[in-house]
Design an enzyme around this catalytic site. Structure first.
Site, PDB file in Angstrom:
ATOM      1  N   LYS A   1       0.917  -1.291  -0.101  1.00  0.00           N
ATOM      2  CA  LYS A   1       0.080  -0.037  -0.255  1.00  0.00           C
ATOM      3  C   LYS A   1       0.794   1.151  -0.143  1.00  0.00           C
ATOM      4  O   LYS A   1       2.148   1.290   0.351  1.00  0.00           O
ATOM      5  CB  LYS A   1      -0.938  -0.150   1.144  1.00  0.00           C
ATOM      6  CG  LYS A   1      -0.501   0.077   2.472  1.00  0.00           C
ATOM      7  CD  LYS A   1       0.284   1.076   3.227  1.00  0.00           C
ATOM      8  CE  LYS A   1       0.767   0.879   4.420  1.00  0.00           C
ATOM      9  NZ  LYS A   1       1.842   2.193   4.771  1.00  0.00           N
TER      10      LYS A   1
ATOM     11  N   ASP B   1      -2.429  -2.129   9.839  1.00  0.00           N
ATOM     12  CA  ASP B   1      -2.563  -2.110   8.332  1.00  0.00           C
ATOM     13  C   ASP B   1      -2.922  -3.407   7.837  1.00  0.00           C
ATOM     14  O   ASP B   1      -3.194  -3.517   6.326  1.00  0.00           O
ATOM     15  CB  ASP B   1      -1.083  -1.867   7.663  1.00  0.00           C
ATOM     16  CG  ASP B   1      -0.554  -0.471   7.882  1.00  0.00           C
ATOM     17  OD1 ASP B   1      -1.447   0.449   8.134  1.00  0.00           O
ATOM     18  OD2 ASP B   1       0.747  -0.181   7.845  1.00  0.00           O
TER      19      ASP B   1
END
Length: 311
Positions: A17, A145
């Site tokens: 990401k 995350d």
């Protein structure tokens, strides 16, 4: 909770990401910070291969140097597998082979992607058949995350970054990633942020108690407008990351001189993500930065979250 027939091996993948926007709140009594971030999953994947075993183990391969990674019970992928087994009363184990492509300690969520792909792979391998919502709950127990690596796409994260709201994003964004020679510790970067704020208390606004993602960021994502998004790339962790690795400032300057719309340190760094206008511009930027002896990769976003590829 096992199905009558489960596959002998499962291949799952999850994306790394980029934090295209990240505001960090003030230091809380528990030692953590609330954040507001806009995540985008990109086409740089961790590949997880899961096979039935009596115990839990993990091995690594791929182009990333994994010599320093733990392979014992502290490894996030093994923790994910054990958590799923405990939750579903599964009595066996799993042998994990992970092909790493996301930089380690690079601010791109590689370990979180390993955990998300492991949850999906083991759920399929063991036939435990948890729903996506239940897997998201387990992901949130593993790290801030991990839920986004499971979800993918584009999303706003609040709290520790694990309270997710999907965000609309049109089209494809083109990124060029400049990889650093060494990683940065996320806790160390946050600690440096606190020191930075103390040092400059008289010069900068106080940290917000409840940070938020600016509406212009969401508008740019929704419009699929790279030029507009470039104006609003922002990361509160960039200044402390630059203080800990000053050479990142030169990398940022090089990318923008070579035609990037904008550059940003991703997450806690030290990976620098450059936004390009289109695929051709991204290729030109990759070639130019490679000629400057930087290690660079191209990627696009948004992409899907963790999913089974085969098995």
């Amino acid at each position: 909770m096992t199905a009558a027939a489960t596959p002998p091996a499962v291949h799952a993948r999850a994306p790394g990401k980029i934090n295209v926007f990240m505001k960090v709140g003030s230091l809380l009594d528990d030692g953590y910070h609330d954040v507001a971030t806009a995540y985008q999953a990109i086409s740089l994947y961790e590949e997880v291969f899961a096979r039935d075993a009596d115990d839990f183990s993990v091995r690594f391969r791929g182009p990333i140097d994994t010599a320093g990674l733990a392979t014992d019970g502290s490894n996030l992928a093994i923790r994910a597998a054990r958590l799923l087994a405990r939750t579903t009363d599964y009595r066996g184990g799993v042998a994990l082979d992970i092909e790493k492509h996301v930089p380690i300690a690079g601010g791109m969520g590689g370990g979180s992607a390993d955990a998300a792909a492991t949850l999906v792979a083991c759920d399929h391998l063991w036939g435990t058949r948890l729903g996506r919502d239940e897997l998201q709950s387990l992901a949130a127990e593993l790290g801030a995350d991990v839920p986004f690596a499971l979800m993918g796409g584009t999303a706003v994260g609040t709290g520790r970054g694990d309270r997710l709201s999907p965000a609309l994003a049109q089209g494809t964004f083109h990124w060029v990633l400049a990889l650093a020679d060494s990683g940065l510790s996320t806790p160390e970067v946050y600690a440096e942020l606190d020191r930075h704020r103390e040092r400059h208390a008289s010069d900068i606004a106080p940290a917000p108690e409840q940070p938020a993602v600016e509406v212009e960021v969401l508008q740019a994502l929704r419009a699929g407008d790279a030029h507009q998004l470039a104006e609003y790339l922002y990361n509160d962790l960039q200044a402390p990351a630059l203080h800990l690795q000053p050479e990142l400032a030169q990398t940022l300057e090089q990318g923008e001189l070579q035609g990037a719309l904008a550059g940003i340190v991703s997450g806690s760094g030290p990976t620098v993500a450059f936004l390009a206008a289109d695929a051709d511009a991204a290729l030109e930027l990759q070639v130019a930065l490679s000629a400057s002896q930087l290690t660079v990769l191209r990627a696009t976003g948004p992409v899907h979250g963790a999913r089974v590829v085969s098995g």
